[in-house]
Design an enzyme around this catalytic site. Structure first.
Site, PDB file in Angstrom:
ATOM      1  N   ASN A  10       0.858  -1.188   0.000  1.00 60.18           N
ATOM      2  CA  ASN A  10       0.000   0.000   0.000  1.00 60.18           C
ATOM      3  C   ASN A  10       0.894   1.238   0.000  1.00 60.18           C
ATOM      4  OD1 ASN A  10      -1.864   1.983   0.445  1.00 60.18           O
ATOM      5  ND2 ASN A  10      -2.302   1.416   2.573  1.00 60.18           N
ATOM      6  N   TRP A  11       1.003   1.848  -1.166  1.00 64.88           N
ATOM      7  CA  TRP A  11       1.883   3.024  -1.274  1.00 64.88           C
ATOM      8  C   TRP A  11       1.261   4.280  -0.664  1.00 64.88           C
ATOM      9  CZ3 TRP A  11       4.386   3.161  -6.862  1.00 64.88           C
ATOM     10  CH2 TRP A  11       5.219   2.030  -7.010  1.00 64.88           C
ATOM     11  N   LYS A  12      -0.039   4.228  -0.396  1.00 68.10           N
ATOM     12  CA  LYS A  12      -0.768   5.399   0.126  1.00 68.10           C
ATOM     13  C   LYS A  12      -0.554   6.613  -0.799  1.00 68.10           C
ATOM     14  CE  LYS A  12      -0.325   3.482   4.695  1.00 68.10           C
ATOM     15  NZ  LYS A  12      -0.422   3.671   6.124  1.00 68.10           N
ATOM     16  N   GLY A 174       2.191   2.667  10.872  1.00 69.65           N
ATOM     17  CA  GLY A 174       3.154   3.759  10.823  1.00 69.65           C
ATOM     18  C   GLY A 174       3.863   4.021  12.136  1.00 69.65           C
ATOM     19  N   GLY A 234       2.930  -0.981   4.329  1.00 66.17           N
ATOM     20  CA  GLY A 234       2.886   0.424   3.946  1.00 66.17           C
ATOM     21  C   GLY A 234       4.281   0.949   3.687  1.00 66.17           C
TER      22      GLY A 234
HETATM   23  P1  PGA Z   1       2.697   0.766   7.629  1.00 66.14           P
HETATM   24  O1  PGA Z   1       1.234   0.921   6.929  1.00 66.14           O
HETATM   25  O2  PGA Z   1       3.284  -0.532   7.122  1.00 66.14           O
HETATM   26  O3  PGA Z   1       3.444   1.959   7.199  1.00 66.14           O
HETATM   27  O4  PGA Z   1       2.444   0.695   9.102  1.00 66.14           O
HETATM   28  C1  PGA Z   1       0.407  -0.182   6.757  1.00 66.14           C
HETATM   29  C2  PGA Z   1      -0.916   0.237   6.184  1.00 66.14           C
HETATM   30  O5  PGA Z   1      -1.494   1.229   6.630  1.00 66.14           O
HETATM   31  O6  PGA Z   1      -1.447  -0.404   5.265  1.00 66.14           O
END
Ligand code: PGA
Length: 252
Positions: A10-12, A174, A234
């Site tokens: 998930n690159w957001k 995160g 993420g």
């Molecule tokens: P993260 O995000 O790996 O940066 O904690 C995961 C996500 O929100 O899909």
């Protein structure tokens, strides 16, 4: 039944056109050649077309980070499944906690999106998870049960193999650290148990993956747990080495 593991990136709302294509190029150069894993990348909408062109003849699969529950019409700013198909997407991510929090997505909207996605023959990663306060108050299982019940309402058995549950404790996303393994295990067991209750005698239940601060240093311990069919990644998915190491670990 043996099922593929899943690594979902998930690159957001990160990267730009140059860094997106560079990252994909680097991943492809690693020539990972994995077996029995689905590896899926979810870039921002605007880079899907470019990345789709790069993924021809590759094992990597493409996802969007969201989708709407209608074919077309007066839905400003939204994207339909047919549009995503044009861009090479076979997967959609639905119900990420960041969308629930910032865009006020409800279980009811998420349910409509899942039903529509199943009918359109997409693979769905459907995210659930509790907040820190909910965990502190001992409400984790109630919250998760409610998310599963409401969001999977009226979804027929025949679609279940196309759905993956992404369990992401909101407070771990995160944060740089994952919950105790025992807590991850307990929650995955609960999800598995509850899915068996909603869909008794079904041999193609959704896979369950863990998300929240997954990286190359904790992947082996996460994957050693029962009822963990993969990971949703993420920030570590934005780093070629970390991401490829995660894929290789999951494929071991
Ligand atoms: P993260 O995000 O790996 O940066 O904690 C995961 C996500 O929100 O899909």
């Amino acid at each position: 039944m043996d099922r593929n593991k899943l690594v979902f990136a998930n690159w957001k709302m990160n990267l730009d056109i140059n860094s997106s294509t560079k990252l994909i190029k680097e991943i492809l150069c690693r020539n990972l050649n994995y077996k029995n894993i689905d590896v899926v990348v979810a870039p921002p909408f605007v880079y899907l077309s470019e990345i789709n062109n790069m993924l021809k003849n590759s094992q990597l699969r493409l996802s969007s980070q969201n989708v709407f529950y209608n074919d077309n019409g007066a839905f400003t700013g939204e994207i339909s499944h047919e549009m995503l198909k044009d861009l090479g997407c076979e997967w959609v991510m639905i119900g990420h906690s960041e969308r629930r929090i910032h865009l006020f997505e409800t279980n009811e909207m998420i349910n409509k999106k899942i039903i529509f996605s199943c009918k359109k023959d997409f693979n769905v990663i459907f995210c659930i998870g509790e907040s820190y306060e909910e965990r502190q108050k001992g409400k984790t299982f109630d919250v998760i049960k409610n998310q599963l019940n409401e969001s999977l309402k009226n979804i027929e058995n025949k679609y279940l193999h196309k759905i993956v549950i992404g369990y992401e404790p909101i407070w771990a996303i995160g944060s740089g650290s994952i919950p105790d393994l025992k807590d991850i295990q307990e929650t995955h067991n609960f999800i598995n148990h509850h899915l068996n209750e909603i869909y008794p005698n079904c041999d193609n239940l959704p896979r369950i993956v863990y998300g929240g601060s997954v990286d190359d240093s904790n992947i082996d311990s996460i994957m050693s747990l029962k009822n963990v069919d993969g990971v949703l990644v993420g920030s570590a998915s934005l780093d070629c080495k970390k991401f490829c190491d995660i894929v290789l670990s999951v494929g071991k």
